[in-house]
Design an enzyme around this catalytic site. Structure first.
Site, PDB file in Angstrom:
ATOM      1  N   SER A 175      13.942 -54.282  17.465  1.00  0.00           N
ATOM      2  CA  SER A 175      15.169 -53.500  17.603  1.00  0.00           C
ATOM      3  C   SER A 175      16.023 -53.638  16.334  1.00  0.00           C
ATOM      4  CB  SER A 175      15.907 -53.932  18.868  1.00  0.00           C
ATOM      5  OG  SER A 175      16.923 -53.026  19.225  1.00  0.00           O
ATOM      6  N   ASP A 270      11.567 -45.481  25.921  1.00  0.00           N
ATOM      7  CA  ASP A 270      12.596 -46.183  25.158  1.00  0.00           C
ATOM      8  C   ASP A 270      13.406 -45.150  24.384  1.00  0.00           C
ATOM      9  OD1 ASP A 270      14.088 -47.763  23.418  1.00  0.00           O
ATOM     10  OD2 ASP A 270      12.374 -48.909  22.665  1.00  0.00           O
ATOM     11  N   HIS A 300      12.109 -50.782  26.116  1.00  0.00           N
ATOM     12  CA  HIS A 300      12.724 -51.574  25.055  1.00  0.00           C
ATOM     13  C   HIS A 300      12.810 -53.039  25.489  1.00  0.00           C
ATOM     14  CE1 HIS A 300      14.983 -51.486  21.299  1.00  0.00           C
ATOM     15  NE2 HIS A 300      15.762 -52.421  21.806  1.00  0.00           N
TER      16      HIS A 300
END
Length: 329
Positions: A175, A270, A300
């Site tokens: 991320s 996601d 995610h």
């Protein structure tokens, strides 16, 4: 000016792909624990961080046992930054994976991602170095980015003191950590400095563009990461309008030629799915060697579900094989 046509899927949406049943259970357990606490944007940052640590604590337990773990302070232009180094029981590679945790530049820590780091260490037989970069809003862009660059520079000069081969360093993260990884490599490339052997990029954010099909499709909150959370993160991290366009952050707009080989773990369900797909394509266009894998039915943060989700274990093993392949060249 002619308006851009609306994506066909916005006008006639289809059913989303099915989630992996083990990921569904992960989501159920996370939602049950997270539901005990107030929404993050309604409470002080410190309280929200503490709650996030509690919610993720069960998922950091177990996993590979390390031969040893050490911590050290590394000097950067913004002051000392702590690193945590995990050495596996069976060391097969003499370098290290420098891993940068996610959390929207605001949340999470070395502790929330400790099992993720140990999984890489144990499965790949490589030391893993976590960077405890300063989070927003205490440190806004570009400070966390600068800190990661400075740690990489320090490791290039001092890794031997940690019994690590500086010529066999990888960089990666999930991320926001994937964003920081690419940004660090851009700066090192432009400075003509040594680059890592490869970039391990897990469901990263490479743009501040929120009008993506995957954001609309998966960003309402039922898949974990939401559009609301992304806006909150960027609002806390970025200070000036020009920060949104800085190529160190919006790396999809950067010149990508000359970056190290990349391994992208792409989550199917996601909001950031499209960012990963676009980054893989842009890297290939720039002549960068790319290994990208779409993991069906994932969300995610799915790597944190490794204790109950086989698909997370497959992703760790895929990354371990990729690192060994690069190291053998």
């Amino acid at each position: 000016m002619t308006a851009a046509p609306l994506p066909a899927t916005w006008l006639n949406p289809t059913a989303p792909p099915p989630l992996d049943p083990q990921i569904v259970e992960f989501m159920r357990l996370m939602a049950a624990e997270g539901g005990r606490y107030p929404k993050r944007h309604t409470i002080p940052i410190a309280e929200g961080r503490a709650n996030a640590e509690k919610v993720r604590a069960p998922w950091t337990e177990g996993g590979p046992t390390m031969a040893r773990t050490v911590e050290q302070q590394v000097p950067t232009r913004h002051g000392n930054v702590r690193i945590r180094v995990h050495y596996p029981q069976h060391r097969l590679l003499q370098g290290a994976l420098v891993y940068i945790h996610g959390g929207g530049f605001v949340l999470f820590s070395l502790d929330t991602h400790d099992r993720v780091m140990r999984e890489y260490a144990g499965r790949a037989g490589i030391a893993v170095i976590g960077i405890d970069y300063t989070r927003a809003p205490e440190a806004q862009f570009p400070q966390p980015h600068d800190e990661c660059v400075d740690v990489m520079r320090w490791l290039a000069a001092n890794a031997g003191a940690l019994d690590i081969d500086p010529a066999q360093l990888f960089i990666g993260g999930d991320s926001a950590g994937a964003n920081l990884s690419v940004g660090a490599c851009l700066v090192l490339r432009d400075a003509g400095e040594a680059l890592p052997l490869g970039m391990l990029l897990n469901y990263g954010a490479y743009s501040t563009e929120l009008y993506r099909e995957s954001v609309v499709r998966y960003g309402a909150g039922e898949y974990g990461l939401s559009l609301h959370m992304m806006v909150w993160f960027y609002g806390l991290y970025l200070r000036r309008p020009e920060d949104f366009r800085d190529p160190r952050l919006a790396s999809l707009t950067a010149r990508l030629e000359g970056l190290p080989p990349a391994c992208l773990a792409i989550t199917e369900c996601d909001p950031l799915h499209d960012d990963s797909v676009l980054m893989a394509a842009r890297l290939r266009e720039a002549g960068v060697a790319v290994t990208d894998v779409l993991y069906p039915g994932t969300i995610h943060g799915f790597l944190e579900a490794v204790s109950i989700a086989n698909v997370a274990g497959r992703a760790f093993d895929d990354a371990a094989r990729w690192m060994h392949t690069l190291a053998a060249r």
